[in-house]
Design an enzyme around this catalytic site. Structure first.
Site, short mmCIF file in Angstrom:
data_model
loop_
_atom_site.label_atom_id
_atom_site.label_comp_id
_atom_site.label_asym_id
_atom_site.label_seq_id
_atom_site.Cartn_x
_atom_site.Cartn_y
_atom_site.Cartn_z
N GLY A 112 0.88 -1.17 0.00
CA GLY A 112 0.00 0.00 0.00
C GLY A 112 0.90 1.21 0.00
O GLY A 112 1.82 1.29 -0.81
N GLU A 113 0.70 2.09 0.93
CA GLU A 113 1.55 3.28 1.05
C GLU A 113 2.04 3.34 2.49
O GLU A 113 1.25 3.58 3.41
CB GLU A 113 0.73 4.51 0.67
CG GLU A 113 1.49 5.80 0.72
CD GLU A 113 2.78 5.75 -0.10
OE1 GLU A 113 2.73 5.32 -1.26
OE2 GLU A 113 3.83 6.11 0.45
N CYS B 96 6.13 -5.34 0.37
CA CYS B 96 6.27 -4.01 -0.20
C CYS B 96 6.17 -2.93 0.89
O CYS B 96 7.08 -2.82 1.69
CB CYS B 96 5.29 -3.80 -1.35
SG CYS B 96 5.88 -2.57 -2.51
N ILE C 37 5.37 -3.09 -7.54
CA ILE C 37 4.61 -1.85 -7.69
C ILE C 37 5.25 -0.78 -6.81
O ILE C 37 5.16 -0.84 -5.59
CB ILE C 37 3.12 -2.04 -7.28
CG1 ILE C 37 2.48 -3.19 -8.07
CG2 ILE C 37 2.34 -0.73 -7.49
CD1 ILE C 37 1.10 -3.59 -7.59
N HIS D 162 4.69 -8.26 -4.70
CA HIS D 162 3.32 -8.52 -4.23
C HIS D 162 2.92 -9.96 -4.54
O HIS D 162 2.26 -10.21 -5.55
CB HIS D 162 2.33 -7.58 -4.92
CG HIS D 162 2.35 -6.18 -4.41
ND1 HIS D 162 1.40 -5.67 -3.57
CD2 HIS D 162 3.25 -5.18 -4.60
CE1 HIS D 162 1.68 -4.42 -3.28
NE2 HIS D 162 2.80 -4.09 -3.90
N GLU E 44 0.62 -11.70 -3.39
CA GLU E 44 -0.84 -11.88 -3.38
C GLU E 44 -1.46 -11.57 -4.74
O GLU E 44 -2.63 -11.86 -4.96
CB GLU E 44 -1.47 -11.01 -2.27
CG GLU E 44 -1.57 -9.51 -2.56
CD GLU E 44 -0.23 -8.77 -2.48
OE1 GLU E 44 0.81 -9.41 -2.26
OE2 GLU E 44 -0.27 -7.53 -2.64
#
Ligand code: GLN
Length: 191
Positions: free
Chosen positions: A49-50, A80, A133, A169, A171
């Site tokens: 995410g962030e 990540c 990402i 990632h 997932e």
């Protein structure tokens, strides 16, 4: 065998995809939004995410200390942004982290123009897909850290004792190998 309950930190990011992957890997996902929900879990996933946003929410919800305490006893897997939160050192820019693994990460390390991609890596001797990402790069690993996979000469999947991080990632790929590995880590510790 008793099905392991694995929490997925669900403040922000792609927690639902982790829940589905954990289910396919034979575990029961529990979506965690507060400290009380950590009770009774066998492990925890911190999703992508962030990381800056997640950090703000973790502080706001008073979750930093409960997460650190949970991690003293139970396995935690960060992907990540989750890996950034678990690192000992964070740069570009520097920010607070839980320091659960002796690694240094550089945020958005692959640069803007090529910061998201699907790459081929080798995992347990088999070709595997890795979805990056705006991924961090692991710039340093401590002696206690075991590198499980690399991409372009830097680690992308690593473990230290009960904990594990991926800069990609897992997932988002069809294969559940990485989630199975985490569930196996949990199972080996508890049964
Ligand atoms: N670039 C994000 C961060 O610094 C991480 C991106 C991700 O989790 N996919 O937190």
């Amino acid at each position: 065998m008793v099905v392991k309950k694995v929490g997925v930190l669900s403040l922000q990011g792609d927690f639902a995809a982790h829940g589905a992957a954990l289910e396919r890997a034979g575990a029961e996902p529990v979506y965690v939004r507060n400290a009380a929900q950590l009770a009774g879990l066998d492990g925890l996933v911190i999703p992508g995410g962030e990381s800056t946003t997640m950090l703000k929410l973790l502080r706001y919800d008073g979750l930093m200390a409960p997460l650190a305490e949970f991690a003293r006893h139970k396995p935690v897997f960060g992907t990540c942004a989750g890996a950034i939160l678990m690192a000992a050192d964070v740069s570009a820019p520097a920010q607070e982290s839980l320091g659960l693994m002796d690694i240094a990460v550089e945020r958005n390390g692959y640069g803007r123009q090529i910061d998201s991609r699907i790459a081929q890596i080798v995992l347990d001797g088999e070709p595997a897909e890795a979805v990056f990402i705006r991924a961090p790069i692991i710039r340093r690993v401590g002696e206690q850290v075991k590198v499980l996979a690399e991409y372009q000469g830097t680690p992308v999947l690593a473990e230290q004792g009960r904990h594990m991080v991926a800069t990609f990632h897992p997932e988002l790929s069809a294969s559940d190998t990485v989630h199975r590995r985490f569930v196996d880590k949990i199972t080996q510790r508890i049964t």
